[in-house]
Design a protein around this motif. Structure first.
Motif, PDB file in Angstrom:
ATOM      1  N   ILE A   1       0.834  -1.203   0.000  1.00 52.02           N
ATOM      2  CA  ILE A   1       0.000   0.000   0.000  1.00 52.02           C
ATOM      3  C   ILE A   1       0.871   1.256   0.000  1.00 52.02           C
ATOM      4  CG2 ILE A   1      -1.529   1.360   1.487  1.00 52.02           C
ATOM      5  CD1 ILE A   1      -3.049  -1.172   2.113  1.00 52.02           C
ATOM      6  N   ILE A   2       1.927   1.256   0.830  1.00 54.35           N
ATOM      7  CA  ILE A   2       2.817   2.417   0.882  1.00 54.35           C
ATOM      8  C   ILE A   2       3.511   2.621  -0.458  1.00 54.35           C
ATOM      9  CG2 ILE A   2       4.925   3.325   1.949  1.00 54.35           C
ATOM     10  CD1 ILE A   2       4.047   1.976   4.553  1.00 54.35           C
ATOM     11  N   PHE A   3       3.891   1.506  -1.107  1.00 49.86           N
ATOM     12  CA  PHE A   3       4.533   1.595  -2.426  1.00 49.86           C
ATOM     13  C   PHE A   3       3.594   2.251  -3.437  1.00 49.86           C
ATOM     14  CE2 PHE A   3       5.118  -0.425  -6.626  1.00 49.86           C
ATOM     15  CZ  PHE A   3       6.381   0.087  -6.941  1.00 49.86           C
ATOM     16  N   ILE A   4       2.343   1.784  -3.488  1.00 50.73           N
ATOM     17  CA  ILE A   4       1.369   2.372  -4.423  1.00 50.73           C
ATOM     18  C   ILE A   4       1.124   3.836  -4.076  1.00 50.73           C
ATOM     19  CG2 ILE A   4      -1.021   2.273  -5.228  1.00 50.73           C
ATOM     20  CD1 ILE A   4       0.731   0.055  -6.349  1.00 50.73           C
ATOM     21  N   LYS A   5       1.041   4.145  -2.795  1.00 50.27           N
ATOM     22  CA  LYS A   5       0.864   5.542  -2.364  1.00 50.27           C
ATOM     23  C   LYS A   5       1.979   6.424  -2.917  1.00 50.27           C
ATOM     24  CE  LYS A   5       0.940   8.439   1.812  1.00 50.27           C
ATOM     25  NZ  LYS A   5       2.034   9.311   1.341  1.00 50.27           N
ATOM     26  N   ASN A   6       3.215   5.922  -2.814  1.00 50.57           N
ATOM     27  CA  ASN A   6       4.367   6.725  -3.244  1.00 50.57           C
ATOM     28  C   ASN A   6       4.402   6.929  -4.755  1.00 50.57           C
ATOM     29  OD1 ASN A   6       5.251   7.033  -0.622  1.00 50.57           O
ATOM     30  ND2 ASN A   6       6.623   5.269  -0.685  1.00 50.57           N
ATOM     31  N   ILE A   7       4.131   5.863  -5.517  1.00 50.24           N
ATOM     32  CA  ILE A   7       4.208   6.025  -6.974  1.00 50.24           C
ATOM     33  C   ILE A   7       3.007   6.793  -7.520  1.00 50.24           C
ATOM     34  CG2 ILE A   7       5.625   3.951  -7.268  1.00 50.24           C
ATOM     35  CD1 ILE A   7       3.176   2.494  -8.302  1.00 50.24           C
ATOM     36  N   ARG A   8       1.905   6.799  -6.754  1.00 53.76           N
ATOM     37  CA  ARG A   8       0.730   7.589  -7.170  1.00 53.76           C
ATOM     38  C   ARG A   8       0.789   9.014  -6.601  1.00 53.76           C
ATOM     39  NH1 ARG A   8       0.495   3.982  -9.997  1.00 53.76           N
ATOM     40  NH2 ARG A   8      -1.118   2.406 -10.323  1.00 53.76           N
ATOM     41  N   HIS A   9       1.779   9.257  -5.728  1.00 50.90           N
ATOM     42  CA  HIS A   9       1.906  10.560  -5.051  1.00 50.90           C
ATOM     43  C   HIS A   9       0.610  10.931  -4.330  1.00 50.90           C
ATOM     44  CE1 HIS A   9       5.704  11.059  -7.103  1.00 50.90           C
ATOM     45  NE2 HIS A   9       5.118  10.838  -8.258  1.00 50.90           N
ATOM     46  N   SER A  10      -0.001   9.933  -3.712  1.00 55.47           N
ATOM     47  CA  SER A  10      -1.270  10.152  -3.010  1.00 55.47           C
ATOM     48  C   SER A  10      -1.004  10.698  -1.608  1.00 55.47           C
ATOM     49  CB  SER A  10      -2.058   8.839  -2.904  1.00 55.47           C
ATOM     50  OG  SER A  10      -2.281   8.287  -4.179  1.00 55.47           O
ATOM     51  N   ALA A  11      -1.776  11.705  -1.253  1.00 57.34           N
ATOM     52  CA  ALA A  11      -1.615  12.283   0.085  1.00 57.34           C
ATOM     53  C   ALA A  11      -2.326  11.427   1.130  1.00 57.34           C
ATOM     54  CB  ALA A  11      -2.172  13.704   0.112  1.00 57.34           C
ATOM     55  N   ARG A  12      -3.375  10.719   0.689  1.00 55.83           N
ATOM     56  CA  ARG A  12      -4.181   9.948   1.636  1.00 55.83           C
ATOM     57  C   ARG A  12      -4.413   8.541   1.105  1.00 55.83           C
ATOM     58  NH1 ARG A  12      -6.312  10.947   6.052  1.00 55.83           N
ATOM     59  NH2 ARG A  12      -8.043   9.771   6.909  1.00 55.83           N
ATOM     60  N   ILE A  13      -4.541   7.598   2.024  1.00 54.63           N
ATOM     61  CA  ILE A  13      -4.773   6.208   1.648  1.00 54.63           C
ATOM     62  C   ILE A  13      -6.206   5.843   2.001  1.00 54.63           C
ATOM     63  CG2 ILE A  13      -4.116   3.812   2.099  1.00 54.63           C
ATOM     64  CD1 ILE A  13      -1.298   4.838   2.696  1.00 54.63           C
ATOM     65  N   ASP A  14      -7.011   5.620   0.969  1.00 55.81           N
ATOM     66  CA  ASP A  14      -8.405   5.222   1.186  1.00 55.81           C
ATOM     67  C   ASP A  14      -8.594   3.794   0.678  1.00 55.81           C
ATOM     68  OD1 ASP A  14      -8.392   5.474  -1.556  1.00 55.81           O
ATOM     69  OD2 ASP A  14      -9.534   7.332  -1.584  1.00 55.81           O
ATOM     70  N   LEU A  15      -9.826   3.303   0.745  1.00 60.94           N
ATOM     71  CA  LEU A  15     -10.086   1.922   0.337  1.00 60.94           C
ATOM     72  C   LEU A  15      -9.803   1.686  -1.137  1.00 60.94           C
ATOM     73  CD1 LEU A  15     -13.217   0.624   2.271  1.00 60.94           C
ATOM     74  CD2 LEU A  15     -10.929  -0.346   2.236  1.00 60.94           C
ATOM     75  N   ASP A  16     -10.070   2.680  -1.974  1.00 64.42           N
ATOM     76  CA  ASP A  16      -9.798   2.511  -3.407  1.00 64.42           C
ATOM     77  C   ASP A  16      -8.323   2.229  -3.653  1.00 64.42           C
ATOM     78  OD1 ASP A  16     -12.408   2.841  -4.171  1.00 64.42           O
ATOM     79  OD2 ASP A  16     -12.231   5.006  -4.482  1.00 64.42           O
ATOM     80  N   LEU A  17      -7.457   2.968  -2.951  1.00 62.22           N
ATOM     81  CA  LEU A  17      -6.025   2.739  -3.105  1.00 62.22           C
ATOM     82  C   LEU A  17      -5.650   1.366  -2.546  1.00 62.22           C
ATOM     83  CD1 LEU A  17      -3.224   5.316  -2.756  1.00 62.22           C
ATOM     84  CD2 LEU A  17      -2.926   3.096  -1.674  1.00 62.22           C
ATOM     85  N   ALA A  18      -6.292   0.970  -1.449  1.00 65.49           N
ATOM     86  CA  ALA A  18      -6.028  -0.355  -0.874  1.00 65.49           C
ATOM     87  C   ALA A  18      -6.463  -1.454  -1.832  1.00 65.49           C
ATOM     88  CB  ALA A  18      -6.758  -0.499   0.459  1.00 65.49           C
ATOM     89  N   TYR A  19      -7.615  -1.259  -2.504  1.00 62.74           N
ATOM     90  CA  TYR A  19      -8.061  -2.242  -3.494  1.00 62.74           C
ATOM     91  C   TYR A  19      -7.003  -2.412  -4.585  1.00 62.74           C
ATOM     92  CZ  TYR A  19     -12.759  -1.300  -1.600  1.00 62.74           C
ATOM     93  OH  TYR A  19     -13.844  -1.143  -0.794  1.00 62.74           O
ATOM     94  N   GLU A  20      -6.496  -1.275  -5.065  1.00 66.21           N
ATOM     95  CA  GLU A  20      -5.509  -1.301  -6.147  1.00 66.21           C
ATOM     96  C   GLU A  20      -4.226  -2.010  -5.694  1.00 66.21           C
ATOM     97  OE1 GLU A  20      -2.922   1.788  -8.950  1.00 66.21           O
ATOM     98  OE2 GLU A  20      -4.407   2.557  -7.537  1.00 66.21           O
ATOM     99  N   ALA A  21      -3.788  -1.718  -4.471  1.00 64.08           N
ATOM    100  CA  ALA A  21      -2.520  -2.274  -3.992  1.00 64.08           C
ATOM    101  C   ALA A  21      -2.616  -3.765  -3.694  1.00 64.08           C
ATOM    102  CB  ALA A  21      -2.067  -1.523  -2.739  1.00 64.08           C
TER     103      ALA A  21
END
Length: 454
Positions: free
Chosen positions: A326-346
């Protein structure tokens, strides 16, 4: 060039990096010299911190001569540069690191300084194992010898072994501590026997230590000659009141393929179990690991934490791996916040996305109730007692209790720290309404359907 201050070390290393950039491919420099710096200087040795164990190994094995020459050309002296992963530098001197690197045996075995008792999350599933580990670390060799910790893979046995080692090292730096995996022990024994007629030298090396920690002892099952060698080591440590600590995925009595003499001796000390963590423990573990990764828990939606804790209770290692994804996807997406959609993707390829999306959490229930009543979640969980809000609040409390079987105290925490009697009253109120009011049943059925994704 004199190297007396931190500024001197920084200036020197910048000069070295500049010269190396002319000699080494840019990709190598960016990968293995990125974030490197001079940690300390002792006599004729310079200790350089690297960003990973791989970087330290590559620089030591393939670029050592070049880097030493560059350093000595700049300083006009004869320094030897030693490369170490920055995690190994905590509380380690150059002499300790050199001693570890110059070992004849178990060269690749070392204690991880990041695993401590302070960052080990304790709960009902591992409380006894944690207490036993602390007790033995406080008085090694004096009682409970051996300490035998068992449990499924990924529940924290290795963390506890390293925590014991770090605790002992901090309290008594002169203690000689040897931590190995059973697999390392087997390979080292086989390698030594192939090159020697006798095994006294390896035996002497191990016996010279005060504390002996062996991870995953079950890996020696069926390896009769290795077990015979281990039995002699084991006997020596016990007889000389030197502490032995072992981990396994099974109890001693379940270790088929291990000599009965050893099994009985394993059971002479203290045997403790680590079980699977509760969801609450997993949430606490996640929060600690998030902070340890220099992130804020506030950057994660509550339902992400709840979802991960529900899905990865079987293994703390898997939980950590999921968080890293999840942290990896957050970093490459430059996301400020981690929500369920990002968790689904990761985590989509770790578990079914449909399964993920259908996961029920407190947050999902609160969101559904808030949307249904056209309210905000803070209104529902807050202190206001207007008619519509009170009904929505009681419905939400009922659904959380009914669909998740969360404790009354925990529900109370979610709803502005209300006491359990207030929560119980809300649940009873909805139960009464369901018996007498068909409209309430329709609301509950509709919300359950929405929440379950049906």
């Amino acid at each position: 060039m004199k190297i007396n201050t931190l500024n001197d070390m920084s200036v020197l290393w910048q000069k070295v990096l500049y010269e190396l950039s002319k000699e080494i491919d840019k990709t190598i420099c960016d990968s293995f010299l990125n974030e490197s710096y001079i940690h300390s200087v002792e006599a004729d040795k310079i200790l350089v911190s690297c960003n990973s164990s791989l970087a330290a190994t590559i620089l030591s094995q393939q670029y050592s001569d070049l880097i030493n020459n560059v350093v000595n050309n700049i300083t006009g002296t004869n320094f030897k540069v030693i490369f170490v992963n920055h995690e190994e530098l905590k509380d380690s001197s150059i002499s300790e690191i050199e001693s570890r690197n110059n070992r004849v045996f178990f060269k690749g075995c070392s204690v991880d300084p990041s695993f401590t008792f302070d960052n080990f999350v304790t709960g009902p599933s591992n409380k006894e194992a944690t207490q036993a580990s602390l007790f033995v670390a406080s008085a090694p060799g004096k009682c409970y010898n051996p300490l035998f910790i068992y449990g499924s893979s990924g529940l924290g046995k290795t963390h506890l072994l390293n925590a014991i080692s770090n605790f002992l090292k901090e309290r008594n730096p002169s203690l000689k501590i040897l931590y190995v995996t059973a697999q390392d022990f087997f390979y080292q024994y086989v390698e030594f026997v192939r090159g020697q007629d006798k095994n006294e030298e390896l035996s002497k090396f191990i016996k010279d230590h005060d504390i002996f920690l062996v991870d995953d002892i079950q890996m020696l099952r069926g390896k009769d000659k290795t077990l015979e060698f281990f039995f002699n080591i084991f006997q020596y440590f016990i007889q000389n009141k030197k502490q032995i600590i072992l981990t396994s995925d099974k109890t001693p009595s379940e270790l088929s393929g291990v000599d009965a003499r050893l099994v009985s001796r394993f059971m002479d000390g203290l045997t403790v179990q680590i079980n699977k963590p509760t969801q609450e423990m997993c949430e606490n573990i996640l929060k600690k690991k998030i902070i340890g990764a220099n992130l804020s828990v506030d950057d994660f939606d509550n339902d992400v934490i709840s979802f991960m804790a529900q899905k990865f209770t079987s293994s703390v290692r898997e939980l950590n791996g999921a968080l890293n994804r999840i942290i990896f996807i957050k970093n490459i997406r430059h996301s400020a916040r981690i929500d369920l959609d990002l968790a689904y993707e990761a985590l989509g390829d770790l578990i079914s996305v449909k399964d993920v999306q259908n996961t029920i959490s407190e947050q999902k229930i609160l969101n559904a109730v808030a949307l249904y009543y056209n309210l905000s979640v803070p209104q529902i969980t807050g202190k206001l007692r207007t008619g519509q809000i009170v009904i929505a609040r009681q419905i939400a409390i009922y659904l959380i209790r009914n669909m998740l079987d969360v404790s009354l105290n925990k529900i109370g925490e979610t709803f502005s720290n209300r006491d359990h009697t207030t929560i119980m009253h809300s649940i009873s109120k909805v139960d009464e309404m369901l018996k007498s009011d068909p409209e309430t049943k329709k609301v509950i059925d509709t919300l359950k359907s929405k929440i379950s994704g049906k």
